[in-house]
Design a protein around this motif. Sequence first.
Motif, mmCIF file in Angstrom:
data_model
loop_
_atom_site.group_PDB
_atom_site.id
_atom_site.type_symbol
_atom_site.label_atom_id
_atom_site.label_comp_id
_atom_site.label_asym_id
_atom_site.label_seq_id
_atom_site.Cartn_x
_atom_site.Cartn_y
_atom_site.Cartn_z
ATOM 1 N N CYS A 79 2.548 11.169 6.629
ATOM 2 C CA CYS A 79 1.467 10.598 5.768
ATOM 3 C C CYS A 79 0.130 10.336 6.887
ATOM 4 O O CYS A 79 0.403 9.568 7.770
ATOM 5 C CB CYS A 79 1.573 9.470 5.126
ATOM 6 S SG CYS A 79 -0.095 8.688 4.232
ATOM 7 N N CYS A 104 -0.660 6.567 7.061
ATOM 8 C CA CYS A 104 0.557 5.903 7.808
ATOM 9 C C CYS A 104 0.287 6.092 9.299
ATOM 10 O O CYS A 104 0.527 5.263 10.195
ATOM 11 C CB CYS A 104 1.734 6.502 7.282
ATOM 12 S SG CYS A 104 2.421 5.609 5.579
ATOM 13 N N HIS A 131 3.127 1.932 2.562
ATOM 14 C CA HIS A 131 2.743 3.168 1.853
ATOM 15 C C HIS A 131 3.069 3.210 0.521
ATOM 16 O O HIS A 131 3.948 2.804 -0.017
ATOM 17 C CB HIS A 131 3.631 4.489 2.524
ATOM 18 C CG HIS A 131 3.348 5.875 1.771
ATOM 19 N ND1 HIS A 131 2.068 6.720 2.284
ATOM 20 C CD2 HIS A 131 3.755 6.367 0.653
ATOM 21 C CE1 HIS A 131 1.866 7.734 1.563
ATOM 22 N NE2 HIS A 131 2.984 7.533 0.527
ATOM 23 N N HIS A 167 -2.200 8.190 0.182
ATOM 24 C CA HIS A 167 -1.780 6.818 0.723
ATOM 25 C C HIS A 167 -3.013 6.027 0.221
ATOM 26 O O HIS A 167 -4.143 6.266 0.527
ATOM 27 C CB HIS A 167 -1.715 6.742 2.234
ATOM 28 C CG HIS A 167 -1.616 5.530 2.740
ATOM 29 N ND1 HIS A 167 -0.485 5.167 3.677
ATOM 30 C CD2 HIS A 167 -2.319 4.253 2.555
ATOM 31 C CE1 HIS A 167 -0.576 3.885 3.856
ATOM 32 N NE2 HIS A 167 -1.466 3.337 3.113
#
Length: 120
Positions: free
Chosen positions: A6, A9, A48, A100
């Motif tokens: 992600c 992230c 997340h 996200h």
Amino acid sequence: MSPTDCLFCRIVAGEIPATVVRETGTTLAFRDIDPKAPVHVLVIPKEHYADVATLAEGDPRLAAEVLATAAAVAEEEGLLGDGFRLLFNTGAYGGQEVFHVHAHLLGGAPLGPMLAGSPG
Ligand code: 5GP
Ligand code: ZN
């Protein structure tokens, strides 16, 4: 998607650089790489969650912390007087591209109509 795949992230982890404007224990605010307004900041929970519905269901307190960080950035960026827009693009119809959850904080100039076109 696993968090390591992600993009946001990876920004939280410091693996991808970002211009951070505010950080709390649970949230991060950083400038959008392709700003759509003079002020365009993305506000995310560090943990997340795919979208705002999942976040609100899974951790409403964290959802409130995202809003509080957005409000603090709005104040710091001098947006409270003239106003601003805070939005969560969600899913396909919402035009979400990064899964996200992130609030777009937009301001610094009149933002125009809420939607570019009308239905149909
Ligand atoms: P969405 O369409 O998912 O609501 O918004 C994703 C946003 O992330 C877009 O406004 C896009 O410009 C921004 N974005 C995409 N990649 C990056 C990046 O690597 N860094 C930053 N700061 N913003 C990004
Ligand atoms: Zn993530």
